[in-house]
Design a protein around this motif. Structure first.
Motif, mmCIF file in Angstrom:
data_model
loop_
_atom_site.group_PDB
_atom_site.id
_atom_site.type_symbol
_atom_site.label_atom_id
_atom_site.label_comp_id
_atom_site.label_asym_id
_atom_site.label_seq_id
_atom_site.Cartn_x
_atom_site.Cartn_y
_atom_site.Cartn_z
ATOM 1 N N ILE A 398 -11.574 -2.552 3.792
ATOM 2 C CA ILE A 398 -11.138 -1.375 4.541
ATOM 3 C C ILE A 398 -9.776 -1.622 5.184
ATOM 4 O O ILE A 398 -8.868 -0.787 5.104
ATOM 5 N N LEU A 399 -9.621 -2.781 5.820
ATOM 6 C CA LEU A 399 -8.397 -3.063 6.562
ATOM 7 C C LEU A 399 -7.186 -3.206 5.639
ATOM 8 O O LEU A 399 -6.087 -2.758 5.975
ATOM 9 N N GLY A 400 -7.390 -3.821 4.484
ATOM 10 C CA GLY A 400 -6.294 -3.932 3.531
ATOM 11 C C GLY A 400 -5.820 -2.559 3.077
ATOM 12 O O GLY A 400 -4.615 -2.287 2.994
ATOM 13 N N ALA A 401 -6.771 -1.669 2.807
ATOM 14 C CA ALA A 401 -6.422 -0.312 2.373
ATOM 15 C C ALA A 401 -5.746 0.461 3.499
ATOM 16 O O ALA A 401 -4.788 1.218 3.271
ATOM 17 N N LEU A 402 -6.220 0.272 4.723
ATOM 18 C CA LEU A 402 -5.630 0.962 5.872
ATOM 19 C C LEU A 402 -4.207 0.495 6.126
ATOM 20 O O LEU A 402 -3.302 1.310 6.352
#
Length: 596
Positions: A398-402
């Protein structure tokens, strides 16, 4: 007609205060009357911008967020003892986060038969007459005082602000009976420009300390700097980067409240919140720079027996903590920016022979380069993987995509995004995967009272607007439990009313993971170690979750989406960012992760 309330507003405005986050009550007639006077006399404008807050907790969280972004104090106004109590855990956060905030509360009138303007005239004023109202918050405040007359109000306000903005910074609390705020004051008092009272200038390192620390860093085989809060002053970030680069010093950030070191620096060793500190046992010199708790001894953290340890902090003894101790060679009370400037200056003197230490520095660089590459590879690999079941979202994914969506969706490529981090058990993951690089671009509350991130997003948005530094986007990352703590209905009403759009990402693990992790830390093999969160009464269950986006939509017209599959994440974040930037309204993205 002017009253003490008139003096209150004028003094704050003269002192450079721009915003007051307020929740009015029966103790504030003079304030409301004076605000209307200001509007009539100034084409509808007031001396301070008033932000009406249906929750005192949100008001103080917003004021803290404003102070964190701007570095300047904000004001919170609440209602007698009950409003003071409703500040709740935000008081703890403002204290531990060293946020310069002035809190003002009225108090029940002392007269009951009309002897003074403002005497008691409503039944609840007897109920609200607490014996010692400031005692509710006194142990968290840098200063408390009662304003007893408009004739001295300016001086008391200026003293409070002076203390709030002097290191260690923090909240202050003023209070006044209604008769005092209703007191008439002479018109000449309103024509006098009140001079600002400066904060205390922090001391520098002694020459002995400068020599001792620089000598130790030059002689060390593997030096380490541990920091957390130096970045509360953004000017320290490039200085610490220069020192690290010049001497090949690894830097660890332990439970940070502000970005103190760029996430992409080649000698950055990561953000740690719990457990064993990497590289600590190898370091022969350790400098602790503005860090509250560098390590917990009980989690197998122990420096080398021969390690030389230096503490540089605005309060190296942590006087507001019940217990704190580090076995150090030297404790230095000093401003981080000044200390770093001194250390860098000392390295430019003829006494320092860099040629003699080049071989040693190269060994250190090689070691740090390798650690950096290994760390980045681990982080990037984690961002490609879902949860072990193969379909549930993982937090790194999630954090990489965000992070990538924020970079692609902003003109600055993510450089002018403010990140607010309050996801408890996922806090370290957020710091490490978002890997913010700019001073003043990521914050936590600095305390442990959850719910800060919602109100802080409002304050950060207002603060960014006041600062005028070109912030494009405010993003908060939180957990489902934290979201509920933050009084979301009040938050999203305020956000829509005052035009402070932000993106809130909710990591939904269906409960509070932190209490479960704490239990497992004490009872790793206990009968509860494998129980579900719901069995342990810290979980919300699979079927009783709140509609987080729906709450925000109902209260403040927010755009909302719920994401459960990996292929949806990127496009949803991209759309959410467009909503915030183009439609100027809040967006909430709920990401369902593994249940506790």
């Amino acid at each position: 007609m002017y009253t003490t309330a008139s003096v209150f507003f004028k003094t704050l405005a003269d002192a450079g205060i721009t915003h007051a986050f307020v929740n009015w009550g029966s103790d504030h007639p003079a304030f409301l009357e004076d605000l209307r006077r200001q509007q009539v006399e100034n084409d509808g404008k007031t001396l301070l911008e008033i932000v009406t807050c249906p929750s005192e907790f949100v008001a103080l969280s917003a004021a803290q967020g404003y102070a964190q972004v701007t570095g300047r104090p904000a004001v919170v106004i609440v209602h007698v003892d009950v409003g003071t109590q409703s500040l709740a855990g935000a008081v703890h956060n403002a204290d531990r986060g060293q946020a310069p905030v002035l809190i003002f509360a009225g108090a029940s009138p002392f007269s009951a038969s009309g002897e003074f303007k403002g005497s008691r005239n409503e039944f609840m004023m007897w109920h609200q007459d607490a014996h010692d109202q400031p005692a509710i918050v006194r142990q968290y405040m840098r200063y408390t005082a009662q304003i007893q007359s408009g004739k001295i109000a300016s001086k008391q306000i200026l003293r409070a602000l002076q203390i709030a903005t002097s290191e260690p910074k923090g909240p202050v609390y003023l209070w006044a009976r209604r008769e005092a705020t209703e007191e008439d004051v002479d018109e000449t008092a309103m024509r006098t420009v009140v001079p600002r009272w400066p904060a205390v200038t922090m001391q520098a390192l002694s020459s002995h300390a400068v020599h001792s620390i620089t000598s130790a860093l030059l002689d060390a085989e593997f030096p380490l700097i541990v920091t957390a809060n130096a970045g509360r002053n953004p000017a320290t970030v490039p200085l610490l980067s220069q020192l690290s680069s010049k001497l090949a010093i690894g830097v660890l950030s332990v439970a940070p409240s502000a970005l103190s070191f760029p996430g992409n620096h080649p000698y950055f060793l990561g953000n740690i919140f719990i457990g064993k500190l990497p590289h600590l046992e190898d370091a022969d010199v350790v400098v602790l720079l503005d860090v509250d708790v560098p390590w917990a001894d009980a989690t197998d953290n122990e420096p080398r027996k021969d390690a030389r340890i230096f503490v540089v902090d605005t309060d190296p003894l942590k006087r507001t903590f019940g217990w704190s101790h580090v076995d150090a060679e030297m404790l230095c009370a000093a401003d981080a920016e000044t200390a770093l400037t001194q250390l860098l200056g000392a390295l430019e003197t003829p006494e320092v022979d860099f040629a003699a230490v080049q071989a040693k520095l190269q060994v250190r660089r090689n070691r740090l380069d390798k650690a950096h590459e290994e760390r980045l590879a681990t982080l990037r690999a984690a961002e490609t993987r879902l949860a072990p079941d193969g379909h549930t979202l993982s937090v790194p994914f999630i954090l990489g995509a965000l992070r990538d969506a924020a970079s692609a969706g902003t003109a600055s490529r993510g450089e002018k995004v403010i990140w607010l981090n309050e996801a408890a058990s996922c806090s370290a993951l957020i710091w490490n995967h978002i890997a913010a690089t700019q001073p003043g671009s990521m914050f936590m509350s600095g305390g442990t009272a959850l719910g800060w991130v919602l109100g802080a997003s409002i304050g950060a948005s207002i603060g960014a607007r006041v600062d005028g530094t070109g912030t494009e986007l405010v993003v908060g990352i939180t957990g489902d439990g934290n979201f509920l703590f933050g009084a979301p209905t009040a938050t999203y009403w305020i956000a829509r009313r005052y035009g402070t759009p932000f993106l809130m990402v909710v990591l939904n693990n269906r409960g509070w993971a932190s209490p479960k992790l704490s239990m497992q830390g004490v009872y790793p093999s206990g009968i509860g170690s494998h129980a579900s969160g719901e069995k342990l009464s810290v979980g919300f269950g699979e079927t009783h979750n709140a509609d987080f986006g729906g709450i925000a939509a109902a209260a403040g017209g927010a755009w909302a989406r719920k994401v459960e599959r990996g292929e949806e994440v990127k496009s949803v974040f991209e759309e959410a960012i467009k909503v915030v930037l183009l439609e100027r309204r809040c967006a909430v993205v709920e990401c369902v992760i593994e249940s506790i």
